[in-house]
Write a protein that holds these residues in place. Structure first.
Motif, PDB file in Angstrom:
ATOM      1  N   THR A  19       1.077 -10.242 -10.523  1.00 25.71           N
ATOM      2  CA  THR A  19       0.227  -9.948  -9.360  1.00 25.71           C
ATOM      3  C   THR A  19      -0.945  -8.768  -9.564  1.00 25.71           C
ATOM      4  O   THR A  19      -1.692  -8.770  -8.870  1.00 25.71           O
ATOM      5  CB  THR A  19       1.065  -9.754  -8.108  1.00 25.71           C
ATOM      6  N   ARG A  20      -0.430  -7.780 -10.469  1.00 24.72           N
ATOM      7  CA  ARG A  20      -0.951  -6.689 -10.273  1.00 24.72           C
ATOM      8  C   ARG A  20      -1.167  -6.132 -11.734  1.00 24.72           C
ATOM      9  O   ARG A  20      -0.689  -5.479 -12.142  1.00 24.72           O
ATOM     10  CB  ARG A  20      -0.394  -5.426  -9.703  1.00 24.72           C
ATOM     11  N   THR A  23      -2.224  -2.356 -12.981  1.00 22.85           N
ATOM     12  CA  THR A  23      -1.070  -1.525 -13.124  1.00 22.85           C
ATOM     13  C   THR A  23      -0.234  -1.986 -14.319  1.00 22.85           C
ATOM     14  O   THR A  23       0.442  -1.173 -15.138  1.00 22.85           O
ATOM     15  CB  THR A  23      -0.180  -1.075 -11.689  1.00 22.85           C
TER      16      THR A  23
ATOM     17  N   ASN B  40      -8.904   1.474  -3.865  1.00 26.58           N
ATOM     18  CA  ASN B  40      -7.533   1.632  -3.099  1.00 26.58           C
ATOM     19  C   ASN B  40      -7.668   1.942  -1.490  1.00 26.58           C
ATOM     20  O   ASN B  40      -8.528   2.794  -1.186  1.00 26.58           O
ATOM     21  CB  ASN B  40      -6.650   2.475  -3.800  1.00 26.58           C
ATOM     22  N   THR B 129      -0.560  -2.731   4.237  1.00 22.78           N
ATOM     23  CA  THR B 129      -0.690  -3.895   3.760  1.00 22.78           C
ATOM     24  C   THR B 129       0.194  -3.901   2.597  1.00 22.78           C
ATOM     25  O   THR B 129       0.830  -3.059   1.875  1.00 22.78           O
ATOM     26  CB  THR B 129      -2.173  -3.840   2.848  1.00 22.78           C
ATOM     27  N   ASP B 130       0.314  -5.379   2.014  1.00 26.79           N
ATOM     28  CA  ASP B 130       1.250  -5.583   1.052  1.00 26.79           C
ATOM     29  C   ASP B 130       0.765  -4.764  -0.251  1.00 26.79           C
ATOM     30  O   ASP B 130       1.392  -4.275  -1.081  1.00 26.79           O
ATOM     31  CB  ASP B 130       0.992  -7.189   0.460  1.00 26.79           C
ATOM     32  N   ARG B 131      -0.381  -4.369  -0.369  1.00 26.51           N
ATOM     33  CA  ARG B 131      -0.952  -3.683  -1.663  1.00 26.51           C
ATOM     34  C   ARG B 131      -0.756  -2.254  -1.464  1.00 26.51           C
ATOM     35  O   ARG B 131      -0.236  -1.591  -2.412  1.00 26.51           O
ATOM     36  CB  ARG B 131      -2.649  -3.922  -1.577  1.00 26.51           C
ATOM     37  N   GLU B 132      -0.658  -1.777  -0.357  1.00 30.15           N
ATOM     38  CA  GLU B 132      -0.130  -0.464  -0.168  1.00 30.15           C
ATOM     39  C   GLU B 132       1.379  -0.163  -0.428  1.00 30.15           C
ATOM     40  O   GLU B 132       1.746   0.727  -0.729  1.00 30.15           O
ATOM     41  CB  GLU B 132      -0.475  -0.077   1.427  1.00 30.15           C
ATOM     42  N   HIS B 134       3.083  -2.114  -2.152  1.00 28.37           N
ATOM     43  CA  HIS B 134       3.257  -2.272  -3.739  1.00 28.37           C
ATOM     44  C   HIS B 134       2.816  -0.885  -4.347  1.00 28.37           C
ATOM     45  O   HIS B 134       3.866  -0.142  -5.270  1.00 28.37           O
ATOM     46  CB  HIS B 134       2.348  -3.209  -4.376  1.00 28.37           C
ATOM     47  N   ASP B 135       1.964  -0.177  -4.074  1.00 29.72           N
ATOM     48  CA  ASP B 135       1.438   0.965  -4.872  1.00 29.72           C
ATOM     49  C   ASP B 135       2.342   2.284  -4.202  1.00 29.72           C
ATOM     50  O   ASP B 135       2.900   2.935  -5.090  1.00 29.72           O
ATOM     51  CB  ASP B 135       0.080   1.417  -4.508  1.00 29.72           C
TER      52      ASP B 135
END
Lengths: 186, 183
Positions: A19-20, A23, B40, B129-132, B134-135
């Motif tokens: 998915t990423r 990273t 980001n 968000t999902d991305r936030e 995740h990170d």
């Protein structure tokens, strides 16, 4: 259910890495070098370090996957089973016992590594680089275990998934498959 | 004194990176993409603050000062303000979204399993968000690695906290990869 939407049907770490990819690349590069690069520790020994740390962190996906990889490399299942319980009871070298104690300390906290643990490893013949790599492998699996469980990733439906995964980790390594993962079913 | 002979005098992770450049490269690449990539929705300052908070919870002096100074640089906060935020993230002058993400980071620091569905739901309700998410989890997990690497090999760290503050503007400008870390 994972905590975030993962594009992929893949359980555990693989869905996150797919998915990423941004990273994933440095994480894959680091793992490939540490676990499969030129080293005076064997691939099996390095997989044992990964397994012991994942087991201590109670990460089911990582523990099962790296147990399977270690078993495949060793050609037997007893050693890996025993090191998870207590490295001192396992049929591994004195050097490996000492390194696994360092890995267990790192798992709890970097500050838990003592000069005594390091001295024992050195007196058992561990090189400085082997101590360095043991600490970094243990630290890396503290990342992996938290990444996999902290986002609530799924476990495979079928336990045979781990055998296929172990074969991939032994025969191919940790770099991304050139053809991707769309052919793999959980 | 580090537990192994590094053959250099650089503090913290820099000494380890000079000792083992093969692992330094992907470690720096990971820090760069997680903390500094501008693609980001979390600001560099917010991401450095998460890194600082986890390093504080892991009691890693070197990492919490390097990244605390960078967070202070980006967020234009004093050392004292950064200290206040890491010691009481939930009482800090942060957005509700950032407070929810800091709570998740604190759980990850203990264990991946400590993250709860309620924490995730709270973060999403505050706009994460999902991305936030995740990170946040991966930054926290990565610092559980970096902190253990730095302390597990017994590296030394400058005690004067202004050392880190003074270096931060240049570190922010040059990033984690495109610079000679060993100067």
């Amino acid at each position: 259910m994972p905590y975030i939407k993962l594009d992929s049907h893949l359980p555990g770490i693989t869905g996150l890495l797919e998915t990423r990819k941004d990273t994933a690349q440095p994480i894959r590069d680091l793992t490939q070098f540490l676990l499969r690069g030129q080293n005076t520790l064997t691939e099996a020994e390095r997989e044992l370090i990964a397994t012991v740390v994942s087991n201590g962190n109670e990460c089911r996906f990582c523990t099962t996957a790296h147990t399977a990889a270690a078993n495949l490399l060793l050609g037997e299942e007893t050693t890996c089973s025993l090191v998870k319980d207590d490295p001192d009871t396992a049929p591994v070298s004195g050097k490996m016992k000492a390194l696994l104690h360092i890995a267990n300390a790192v798992r709890v906290s970097g500050k838990n590594v003592t000069p005594q643990l390091v001295d024992r490893a050195k007196s058992e013949g561990a090189t400085e680089q082997e101590i360095h790599d043991t600490v970094l492998i243990a630290a890396l699996f503290c990342l992996y275990n938290r990444y996999v469980d902290g986002l609530g990733t799924a476990l495979p439906d079928d336990a045979s998934y781990y055998n296929t995964l172990a074969q991939r980790l032994v025969n191919h390594g940790y770099t991304r498959l050139p053809q991707g993962y769309s052919h793999i079913r959980p | 004194m580090a537990y192994i002979e590094l053959s250099n005098d650089f503090p913290g992770i820099r000494g380890l990176m000079a000792y083992r450049p093969e692992t330094a490269h992907p470690l720096n690449a990971l820090a760069e993409v997680l903390l500094r990539d501008d693609d980001n929705t979390l600001s560099r300052g917010e991401r450095e603050l998460i890194a600082t908070y986890v390093s504080y919870l892991n009691d890693c002096f070197f990492c919490q000062n390097v990244h605390g100074a960078l967070a202070g640089h980006y967020l234009q906060c004093s050392l004292q303000e950064i200290d206040d935020m890491k010691m009481d993230a939930q009482g800090a002058p942060l957005s509700d979204k950032m407070k929810a993400l800091m709570a998740i980071a604190a759980s990850v620091q203990r264990s991946g399993k400590a993250v709860t569905e309620e924490q995730i739901a709270a973060a999403k309700a505050n706009g994460a968000t999902d991305r936030e998410l995740h990170d946040t989890v991966l930054i926290a997990a990565a610092f559980c690695m970096f902190n253990r690497y730095v302390d597990g090999l017994g590296t030394w760290a400058p005690k004067d906290r202004n050392f880190y503050v003074n270096r931060a503007p240049q570190r922010a400008a040059e990033g984690y990869i495109a610079t000679n870390l060993f100067q």
